[in-house]
Write a protein that holds these residues in place. Structure first.
Motif, PDB file in Angstrom:
ATOM      1  N   ARG A 165       0.834  -1.212   0.000  1.00  0.00           N
ATOM      2  CA  ARG A 165       0.000   0.000   0.000  1.00  0.00           C
ATOM      3  C   ARG A 165       0.863   1.254   0.000  1.00  0.00           C
ATOM      4  N   HIS A 166       1.911   1.274   0.817  1.00  0.00           N
ATOM      5  CA  HIS A 166       2.802   2.426   0.862  1.00  0.00           C
ATOM      6  C   HIS A 166       3.494   2.644  -0.483  1.00  0.00           C
ATOM      7  N   SER A 167       3.951   1.562  -1.084  1.00  0.00           N
ATOM      8  CA  SER A 167       4.622   1.670  -2.377  1.00  0.00           C
ATOM      9  C   SER A 167       3.666   2.194  -3.449  1.00  0.00           C
ATOM     10  N   LEU A 168       2.433   1.716  -3.410  1.00  0.00           N
ATOM     11  CA  LEU A 168       1.417   2.172  -4.356  1.00  0.00           C
ATOM     12  C   LEU A 168       1.108   3.653  -4.156  1.00  0.00           C
ATOM     13  N   ALA A 169       1.016   4.077  -2.899  1.00  0.00           N
ATOM     14  CA  ALA A 169       0.737   5.483  -2.605  1.00  0.00           C
ATOM     15  C   ALA A 169       1.881   6.376  -3.070  1.00  0.00           C
ATOM     16  N   LEU A 170       3.123   5.916  -2.894  1.00  0.00           N
ATOM     17  CA  LEU A 170       4.266   6.700  -3.354  1.00  0.00           C
ATOM     18  C   LEU A 170       4.268   6.811  -4.878  1.00  0.00           C
ATOM     19  N   ASP A 171       3.957   5.708  -5.570  1.00  0.00           N
ATOM     20  CA  ASP A 171       3.856   5.755  -7.036  1.00  0.00           C
ATOM     21  C   ASP A 171       2.760   6.723  -7.473  1.00  0.00           C
ATOM     22  N   MET A 172       1.669   6.748  -6.727  1.00  0.00           N
ATOM     23  CA  MET A 172       0.573   7.661  -7.064  1.00  0.00           C
ATOM     24  C   MET A 172       1.012   9.115  -6.886  1.00  0.00           C
ATOM     25  N   GLU A 173       1.876   9.363  -5.909  1.00  0.00           N
ATOM     26  CA  GLU A 173       2.418  10.712  -5.737  1.00  0.00           C
ATOM     27  C   GLU A 173       3.391  11.072  -6.859  1.00  0.00           C
ATOM     28  N   ASN A 174       4.286  10.153  -7.182  1.00  0.00           N
ATOM     29  CA  ASN A 174       5.370  10.456  -8.115  1.00  0.00           C
ATOM     30  C   ASN A 174       4.944  10.476  -9.571  1.00  0.00           C
ATOM     31  N   LYS A 175       4.073   9.563  -9.964  1.00  0.00           N
ATOM     32  CA  LYS A 175       3.682   9.454 -11.381  1.00  0.00           C
ATOM     33  C   LYS A 175       2.213   9.067 -11.492  1.00  0.00           C
ATOM     34  N   PRO A 176       1.317   9.931 -11.045  1.00  0.00           N
ATOM     35  CA  PRO A 176      -0.112   9.576 -11.032  1.00  0.00           C
ATOM     36  C   PRO A 176      -0.671   9.303 -12.417  1.00  0.00           C
ATOM     37  N   ASP A 177      -0.278  10.124 -13.412  1.00  0.00           N
ATOM     38  CA  ASP A 177      -0.816   9.918 -14.762  1.00  0.00           C
ATOM     39  C   ASP A 177      -0.452   8.542 -15.302  1.00  0.00           C
ATOM     40  N   ASP A 178       0.827   8.159 -15.155  1.00  0.00           N
ATOM     41  CA  ASP A 178       1.271   6.864 -15.679  1.00  0.00           C
ATOM     42  C   ASP A 178       0.541   5.717 -14.985  1.00  0.00           C
ATOM     43  N   LEU A 179       0.430   5.803 -13.668  1.00  0.00           N
ATOM     44  CA  LEU A 179      -0.196   4.716 -12.915  1.00  0.00           C
ATOM     45  C   LEU A 179      -1.677   4.580 -13.263  1.00  0.00           C
ATOM     46  N   ILE A 180      -2.366   5.706 -13.356  1.00  0.00           N
ATOM     47  CA  ILE A 180      -3.797   5.666 -13.670  1.00  0.00           C
ATOM     48  C   ILE A 180      -4.012   5.143 -15.089  1.00  0.00           C
ATOM     49  N   GLN A 181      -3.207   5.617 -16.034  1.00  0.00           N
ATOM     50  CA  GLN A 181      -3.355   5.129 -17.409  1.00  0.00           C
ATOM     51  C   GLN A 181      -3.088   3.633 -17.501  1.00  0.00           C
ATOM     52  N   GLU A 182      -2.082   3.162 -16.764  1.00  0.00           N
ATOM     53  CA  GLU A 182      -1.776   1.730 -16.778  1.00  0.00           C
ATOM     54  C   GLU A 182      -2.967   0.915 -16.288  1.00  0.00           C
ATOM     55  N   MET A 183      -3.609   1.371 -15.201  1.00  0.00           N
ATOM     56  CA  MET A 183      -4.755   0.644 -14.661  1.00  0.00           C
ATOM     57  C   MET A 183      -5.950   0.721 -15.605  1.00  0.00           C
ATOM     58  N   ILE A 184      -6.161   1.879 -16.236  1.00  0.00           N
ATOM     59  CA  ILE A 184      -7.291   2.033 -17.152  1.00  0.00           C
ATOM     60  C   ILE A 184      -7.101   1.192 -18.410  1.00  0.00           C
ATOM     61  N   CYS A 185      -5.866   1.128 -18.906  1.00  0.00           N
ATOM     62  CA  CYS A 185      -5.621   0.374 -20.143  1.00  0.00           C
ATOM     63  C   CYS A 185      -5.937  -1.107 -19.980  1.00  0.00           C
ATOM     64  N   ILE A 186      -5.731  -1.645 -18.771  1.00  0.00           N
ATOM     65  CA  ILE A 186      -6.097  -3.051 -18.537  1.00  0.00           C
ATOM     66  C   ILE A 186      -7.595  -3.241 -18.779  1.00  0.00           C
TER      67      ILE A 186
END
Length: 817
Positions: free
Chosen positions: A264-285
C-alpha cells in the motif's frame, strides 16, 4: 526487428506466449513482427492494414490529469479529419483458448551468446480474468512476498546462497486476456556446452587439486549441474512453493498483512510520483479487457475496476492466511505450469549472421534493374508517409506551458557550525508528500587500492549481518543493549522493507552497479519512508553503515551474483557501448585517485570479482573483510558532504535534523575512534570540485568491439560539450548558482528533443528508413559530453551519415522543423 527477435528476453516472451495460448492467439506473435515475415509484405498490404485498423472507430481516448474543460469539449476540438471513421471496427474478441492438450508445456530455447556460463529459466501460469481486479492484485502481492527482497522465500532458496541457482528473480502479472503470471530466474548457471548437463566431470586446467575441488563443490550442491535438465528446475520451484504452502508461510500468520502494508505504501508513493502513468496503466487493462475479452462482448464498456485500488488492498490485508494459501495453491502449485529454459549458444550468433548475409546476397542478385528498384522503394516510402496537411496542423492546439501544474515546494541550505558525521551542510526541502526522504551524501575519499571493492561494498552494506555493540538501542527497544548482539541479514532486510518504501546504498546517482549517472565520487545512503516510521528507519540506516559485519558466506554469495550480472551486461550491445565510452572518456586526474567510473566498470570488475570469489572459496577471507572494513571506516569518518531531508510541508525541519544528529552520535560513540578525513571546501554547487575529464584528442578516436552474438550494431558517439560554468569569485555565489547551468544547456536540450521526437527529423531520417531502431541525443553535463546513441542498427554507417547530414542542413532547412 532482427536485434529483438534473437535477444534472450524477447525470445523468452514469445515462446512462453506460444506455450500458454492457442495458435491463433495474438500472444503467440512478436509485437512489431519478425524479419522474415516483414520482408514478404507488400506496400499495398501495409496500407490496407493501416486503413483497416488505424481508424477512428478503434480509438479509445484516455485523458488524465487536472482538466480545465469537459471531456466532450476536448474531443470536439480535435480536427475532424482525424476523428472521421471509415467504419472499420476491429474490436472483435480474441482467441484466448488453451493450447492443445497434447502440446508440451516446456521448451528449451537457444539464444546467441559469446559466453555460455549462464542462461535463464522462466515460468508462466494463466491467471484470472484481468477484470477480476481483486484476485489479480492479490496475486501481485503474493509474488512480492515470494521474491521482493533478498529475505523473501524464493530469493533465499535460489539466489542468496553460496552456490546460487540464479542471480535474480523477476515477477509480473500481465494485463493480458486472461492475465498472465510470470516468474523469471536470470543468471542461472549453465553447464559447459561441450558436455551433457548431468555429467559429473568439469573443465580443468590439468591440476589435480582443481578437479578435486570442483568435484567437492558438485557433491555439496548437486542441483547446479542439473538445472537445465528437462523439468528439473520446475520440480525445484514447485517443491519450494509447496514447502511454503505446507509451512504456512514459514509459520508467520501475519506475513501477508505486513506485505500488504508495504504494498500500500509503495502504491501510494507511485501515485504521488507518477499519477498519470499509474492511472493510465490501470485504465488500459480495463480497455483491453472490455474490447477484446470474449466474456465482455455483450456488456457495456467497463472502465475503472481499479479505481478503488487502495480499498482493494485494505480488503486483502484483512484476509486470513487460508485465503493466501488457497491463492498460492490454485494459481501456481496446482495450475498448469509453462516453462521456458533459455540456453546460451556460442555458435548460434555466427550461424544467424551467415544466414542473414546469404539472404541479402540472394536478394541483391535477384534485382535486375537496380535503378528502377531504388525508384520503386522511394515511391513506396513516399506513399506511406504520414502527411498531415498544414491546414490541419494549424488547428491542433499548442499547450500553454504557463498553465502546467506543479507541486508547491520550497528549499533551504543550512551550513552547519558543527558537522553531522560526514555532512557539513543540510539541504531542507518541503514538498506535498506523505513520504519523507533522507539522503546522506558522503564524499568518497577511498584510496586507489580499496576502490575496486566499492561495488561489492555497496551491494553488501544493507544486506549484511549487524554486530551491535553493547550500549546502542536496537529497533523499538527503549533501553540500550547490555551486551553485543548479532542481527541476521535477513532481519535487516525485512525491517528495512517494513519501515521504508525504498532504501539504497550506492556509488553516486543513477547507479546500475557497474555504471553511474553522475557524482560518482559520492557514496549515497538513502531511505524513503512513511513519516510515522522515519526515525526508526534512520536508526536502521545508520546502524547498517556503522555496524555491518561482512561474513564469508555473504561475500561469496553477493560476489557470485554480481559476476553473473556482468555476464548479462556483456550480452547487451547498448550496455557494452556505454561502458566503453565511459571508460575511455574518463581521463585520469593528476595527483588524485582514478575516477570511480573506471573502477566500477565491467572491464575491471570482472577480474576483481573472480579474484574475490577465488579467495573466498579458498578461505582467505580476512584480507577481503579488512578491505571492506577500511572502506566502512573511511566513509564514516569522511567530511565535506551534506544531508538532504525532503519533508511534508507541515514538518518541523529542525526536529528531523536533531533526530538524525542524535541517532548518529549515539551510535558513533560505540564505535572505535577513527581519524576524521578532512577535505578542502570549494566554491562549487557540488560537494567536490568538478574536473574536466574528456580527453584531449588530436583526432577522433574509434573503438570497434566485436560481439558475434549480436544481430545488430550499437553505436555511441561522444562529443566534447562543456555547458557547465564554474562559479566566479567576483560574484555572489547564491546569485550565480541560480543561473547554472548555462542557458545553452536548455537551448541544446530543446533542439535535441525537437530532432529525435517521434516522427521528428532524426526519427524519420534513420528509423523511418530502417537503419536503426532507436536514435537520440543525450546531454551529459557532469562529464562535459553530448552523446549520439544509435541502438539496434541494421546499417549503422548510414544512420551516422543521416545524422551528420541532418545537422549540417539545420540552418537551410530550419523552417521545415
Amino acid at each position: 526487428m532482427v536485434a529483438r527477435e534473437n535477444g534472450e528476453g524477447d525470445l523468452f516472451g514469445i515462446n512462453i506466449g506460444r506455450l500458454m495460448n492457442a495458435q491463433d492467439s495474438p500472444y503467440t506473435f512478436m509485437s512489431g513482427g519478425q524479419t522474415a515475415a516483414i520482408a514478404e509484405l507488400t506496400n499495398a498490404e501495409i496500407i490496407e492494414y493501416h486503413r483497416k485498423y488505424y481508424d477512428a472507430s478503434n480509438i479509445t481516448v484516455v485523458i488524465t490529469g487536472a482538466l480545465s474543460e469537459g471531456f466532450t469539449d476536448v474531443l470536439q476540438r480535435l480536427p475532424r479529419d482525424i476523428m472521421k471513421s471509415a467504419g472499420h471496427s476491429s474490436r472483435a474478441p480474441i482467441d484466448c483458448s488453451l493450447p492443445p492438450a497434447d502440446q508440451p508445456r516446456s521448451k528449451h530455447v537457444p539464444f546467441p551468446s559469446v559466453d555460455t556460463d549462464s542462461g535463464s529459466v522462466g515460468f508462466g501460469w494463466r491467471g484470472p480474468p484481468s477484470s477480476d481486479a481483486e484476485t489479480v492484485v492479490a496475486i501481485e502481492m503474493l509474488l512480492d512476498y515470494l521474491a521482493e527482497t533478498s529475505s523473501s522465500p524464493l530469493k533465499q532458496r535460489f539466489v542468496e546462497r553460496p552456490s546460487p541457482l540464479a542471480s535474480d528473480i523477476a515477477v509480473e502479472v500481465m494485463g493480458t486476456v486472461p492475465s498472465t503470471v510470470l516468474l523469471h530466474f536470470s543468471g542461472v548457471p549453465h553447464p559447459s556446452s561441450d558436455e551433457p548437463a548431468h555429467d559429473d566431470d568439469s573443465e580443468s586446467d590439468g591440476s589435480g587439486d582443481e578437479s578435486e575441488e570442483e568435484e567437492e563443490e558438485e557433491e555439496e550442491d548437486p542441483d547446479v549441474p542439473r538445472l537445465f535438465e528437462e523439468g528439473y528446475f520446475e520440480r525445484l520451484l514447485i517443491g519450494e512453493l509447496q514447502r511454503i504452502h505446507d509451512s504456512r508461510f514459514d509459520g508467520d500468520d501475519q506475513a501477508m498483512q505486513k506485505l500488504a502494508e508495504r504494498f500500500r505504501h509503495s502504491l501510494a508513493l507511485d501515485m504521488e510520483n507518477k499519477p498519470d502513468d499509474l492511472i493510465q496503466e490501470m485504465i488500459c487493462i480495463d480497455i483491453v479487457n472490455s474490447h477484446f475479452s470474449p466474456h465482455s462482448q455483450d456488456s457495456a464498456l467497463s472502465i475503472g475496476s481499479r479505481a478503488n485500488i487502495f480499498e482493494i488492498v485494505d480488503r486483502l490485508a484483512s484476509k486470513p492466511l487460508e485465503f493466501w494459501l488457497d491463492l498460492l495453491k490454485t494459481w501456481m502449485i496446482d495450475a498448469p505450469t509453462y516453462h521456458v529454459a533459455m540456453t546460451p549458444s556460442a555458435t548460434l550468433g555466427p550461424q544467424l549472421e551467415n544466414a542473414r548475409r546469404e539472404v541479402e546476397k540472394r536478394n541483391e542478385a535477384s534485382i535486375v534493374d537496380k535503378e528502377e528498384h531504388a525508384r520503386a522503394i522511394a515511391r513506396a516510402v513516399e506513399t506511406s508517409k504520414v502527411n498531415i496537411p498544414a491546414s490541419v496542423r494549424r488547428t491542433i492546439p499548442m499547450p500553454d506551458l504557463s498553465r502546467v501544474t506543479s507541486l508547491p515546494h520550497s528549499q533551504r541550505l543550512d551550513v552547519l557550525t558543527k558537522a553531522i558525521g560526514p555532512a557539513s551542510a543540510v539541504q531542507l526541502i518541503w514538498i506535498e508528500s506523505e513520504f519523507p526522504e533522507v539522503i546522506l551524501h558522503i564524499p568518497n575519499h577511498v584510496p586507489n587500492d580499496l576502490r575496486p571493492y566499492m561495488v561489492l561494498f555497496q551491494e553488501l552494506l544493507l544486506c549484511s549481518d549487524l554486530l551491535l555493540p553493547a550500549g546502542v538501542i536496537y529497533d523499538t527497544e527503549e533501553d540500550p543493549t547490555t551486551q553485543e548482539r548479532r542481527i541476521a541479514y535477513t532481519t535487516v532486510v525485512e525491517r528495512l522493507a517494513a519501515l521504508t518504501t525504498s532504501s539504497e546504498s550506492a556509488i553516486g546517482f543513477g547507479n546500475e552497479n557497474f555504471s553511474c549517472g553522475w557524482l560518482e565520487e559520492l557514496f549515497v545512503l538513502s531511505i524513503n519512508s512513511p513519516r510515522e516510521k522515519l526515525n526508526l528507519a534512520v536508526r536502521w540506516l545508520i546502524q547498517a553503515l556503522m555496524f555491518a559485519e561482512f561474513t564469508a558466506e555473504r561475500i561469496l554469495t553477493v560476489a557470485q551474483n554480481l559476476l553473473s550480472e556482468i555476464n548479462d551486461w556483456k550480452r547487451d550491445g547498448y550496455l557494452v557501448a556505454m561502458t566503453v565510452i565511459t571508460y575511455f572518456t574518463a581521463q585520469d586526474r593528476p595527483g588524485k585517485p582514478r575516477w570511480m567510473d573506471k573502477y566500477i566498470s565491467i572491464f575491471e570488475q570482472e577480474s576483481v570479482l573472480k579474484h574475490i570469489i577465488e579467495q573466498a572459496k579458498a578461505g582467505n577471507i580476512e584480507s577481503l573483510v579488512s578491505k571492506l572494513n577500511s572502506i566502512q571506516d573511511l566513509l564514516i569518518a569522511s567530511s565535506g558532504g551534506f544531508l538532504t531531508l525532503a519533508m511534508p510541508s507541515n514538518a518541523d525541519a529542525q526536529s528531523h535534523v536533531a533526530d538524525f544528529t542524535r541517532e548518529w552520535d549515539a551510535n558513533l560513540v560505540q564505535r572505535s575512534t577513527t581519524p576524521v578525513v578532512t577535505t578542502e571546501v570549494v566554491q562549487s554547487p557540488f560537494p567536490y570540485e568538478r574536473s574536466t575529464r574528456f580527453p584531449v584528442l588530436s583526432k577522433p578516436q574509434r573503438l570497434h568491439i566485436p560481439m558475434p552474438s549480436l544481430q545488430a550494431s550499437y553505436v555511441q558517439l561522444a562529443f566534447k560539450c562543456d555547458l557547465y560554468r564554474t562559479p566566479s569569485p567576483g560574484r555572489d555565489f547564491d546569485e550565480e548558482l541560480s543561473e547554472l547551468p548555462s542557458l545553452d544547456y536548455y537551448a541544446l536540450g530543446m533542439l535535441t528533443n525537437l530532432l529525435h521526437r517521434v516522427d521528428g527529423p532524426l526519427y524519420n531520417a534513420i528509423r523511418g528508413k530502417g537503419y536503426a531502431y532507436s536514435v537520440y541525443f543525450a546531454q551529459c553535463i557532469w562529464v562535459d559530453m553530448l552523446m549520439f546513441i544509435c541502438s539496434s542498427a541494421s546499417d549503422a554507417p548510414k544512420a551516422i551519415l543521416e545524422m551528420r547530414q541532418l545537422i549540417a542542413d539545420l540552418d537551410a532547412g530550419w523552417d521545415e522543423y
